[in-house]
Design a protein around this motif. Sequence first.
Motif, PDB file in Angstrom:
ATOM      1  N   GLU A 240      -3.817  -6.771  -6.725  1.00 42.13           N
ATOM      2  CA  GLU A 240      -3.410  -6.552  -8.105  1.00 42.13           C
ATOM      3  C   GLU A 240      -2.087  -7.252  -8.401  1.00 42.13           C
ATOM      4  OE1 GLU A 240      -3.654  -2.426  -9.146  1.00 42.13           O
ATOM      5  OE2 GLU A 240      -5.837  -2.384  -8.894  1.00 42.13           O
TER       6      GLU A 240
ATOM      7  N   GLN B  27      -7.196  -2.872   3.952  1.00 45.23           N
ATOM      8  CA  GLN B  27      -6.738  -2.240   2.723  1.00 45.23           C
ATOM      9  C   GLN B  27      -5.702  -3.139   2.047  1.00 45.23           C
ATOM     10  OE1 GLN B  27      -7.930   0.765   1.507  1.00 45.23           O
ATOM     11  NE2 GLN B  27      -9.433   0.560   3.137  1.00 45.23           N
TER      12      GLN B  27
ATOM     13  N   GLU C 151       0.825  -1.209   0.000  1.00 43.69           N
ATOM     14  CA  GLU C 151       0.000   0.000   0.000  1.00 43.69           C
ATOM     15  C   GLU C 151       0.861   1.262   0.000  1.00 43.69           C
ATOM     16  OE1 GLU C 151      -3.508   0.036  -0.332  1.00 43.69           O
ATOM     17  OE2 GLU C 151      -2.866  -1.981  -0.882  1.00 43.69           O
TER      18      GLU C 151
ATOM     19  N   PHE D  25     -14.713  -4.251 -11.358  1.00 42.76           N
ATOM     20  CA  PHE D  25     -14.330  -3.886  -9.996  1.00 42.76           C
ATOM     21  C   PHE D  25     -15.533  -4.036  -9.065  1.00 42.76           C
ATOM     22  CE2 PHE D  25     -11.439  -1.820 -12.878  1.00 42.76           C
ATOM     23  CZ  PHE D  25     -10.200  -1.999 -12.270  1.00 42.76           C
TER      24      PHE D  25
ATOM     25  N   HIS E  12     -11.768  -4.546  -5.044  1.00 47.88           N
ATOM     26  CA  HIS E  12     -11.710  -3.126  -4.695  1.00 47.88           C
ATOM     27  C   HIS E  12     -12.394  -2.281  -5.772  1.00 47.88           C
ATOM     28  CE1 HIS E  12      -7.902  -4.081  -6.843  1.00 47.88           C
ATOM     29  NE2 HIS E  12      -8.204  -2.975  -7.521  1.00 47.88           N
TER      30      HIS E  12
ATOM     31  N   ARG F 271      -5.490  -3.408  -1.826  1.00 50.89           N
ATOM     32  CA  ARG F 271      -5.624  -3.292  -3.281  1.00 50.89           C
ATOM     33  C   ARG F 271      -4.355  -3.725  -4.003  1.00 50.89           C
ATOM     34  NH1 ARG F 271      -5.702   2.334  -6.873  1.00 50.89           N
ATOM     35  NH2 ARG F 271      -4.729   1.347  -8.700  1.00 50.89           N
TER      36      ARG F 271
ATOM     37  N   ASN G 244     -11.118 -11.538  -6.112  1.00 49.66           N
ATOM     38  CA  ASN G 244     -10.222 -11.219  -7.228  1.00 49.66           C
ATOM     39  C   ASN G 244     -10.074 -12.465  -8.097  1.00 49.66           C
ATOM     40  OD1 ASN G 244      -9.373  -8.571  -5.917  1.00 49.66           O
ATOM     41  ND2 ASN G 244      -8.722 -10.049  -4.362  1.00 49.66           N
TER      42      ASN G 244
END
Length: 340
Positions: free
Chosen positions: A137, A131, A53, A184, A165, A133, A189
């Motif tokens: 990815e 958190q 992050e 999204f 996300h 993201r 995911n």
Amino acid sequence: MTLHSSHTIYAESFFARNATLFSPYLAAAGLNQEVLHTPGLEIPLSQYVELWEILGREVSPSIGLQVGLRTKCHELGVWGYAVRCAPTMQLALHCMSHFIEVLTQGCRIQVEMAGRSVGIVYQITDPLIIQCRQDAEFSVACGLSIIREITECANLSPVRVEFEHGAPADLSIYNELFECPVLFNQADNRLYFNEDFLDMPVRTSEHRLFQALEAFLEQQRIKRAGSSDLLHGLLRHIADSLSRGSPSIEQVAVTMNMGVRTLQRRLADHALDFSQLVEVVRRSLAENYVSRTDYSLTDIALLLGYTEASSFSRAFRRWMQITPQQYRQQARIEALSVGA
């Protein structure tokens, strides 16, 4: 009592490979330079995710995608080597999902058939990590890179990609990298491929080496899973119950399909106290919500099972010796100063 390091990920050679990128930001994530030179080092999963992050804020909002697509199997330890050596695509996918805990705890990889598509699911399951993201990815892009590597098909693209996300403002890099629809705000995911993907040959297969690695991985999987299953289950069920009020041991035992006495006995075996666990989950989630989201204090209070924001604020001040507002302000100042 702290649970921040209850789940871990091994550094492997991945950290050494990305030393130049990671080194300036390790301290901000609570890590030291040792991780760059010690492949066998276990890193708290929460700090690993926080590092991503920080990189997303300070280096590039697409850093997870960029690094993931250049990551190779040999950087991911025995798990990566085993995936590379698998005799068939189905065994490679089984290896990815069944043995992921050997590389990293607190997450899942799952392979699912969805109509005429094959879905490869990745998700962090640690309830204390909110958190994530960049980790999501990176992991999805890394999964695609691994599949391209073992099939020796550099241009292989999925038919659809999904992320849990929200959508960033600029979607151009997603379209460029994946060359397919990207959705999204999904449940998890995922990479989707056509069903004939399962019949693709594994060009890097080494059958005898795979057999040896598979046996070793199974031993390590049992060892890694056994050390975290009870705690992980408790944390998840407590976190899931908080928005309905302060959970009782009776409620959690029911959701875990376990008798109260059995749960109490297992807690005692591991020297764990249920009320302390509830307190630790609340505190950990509170720190995350206050410092890394824009939720109002009223919303955070409700998410943590408090009926009033004032009750939450008093508890937060007891934990951190400052108010939630002060803690949020400090976190934002620190985020701006990272890498300066």
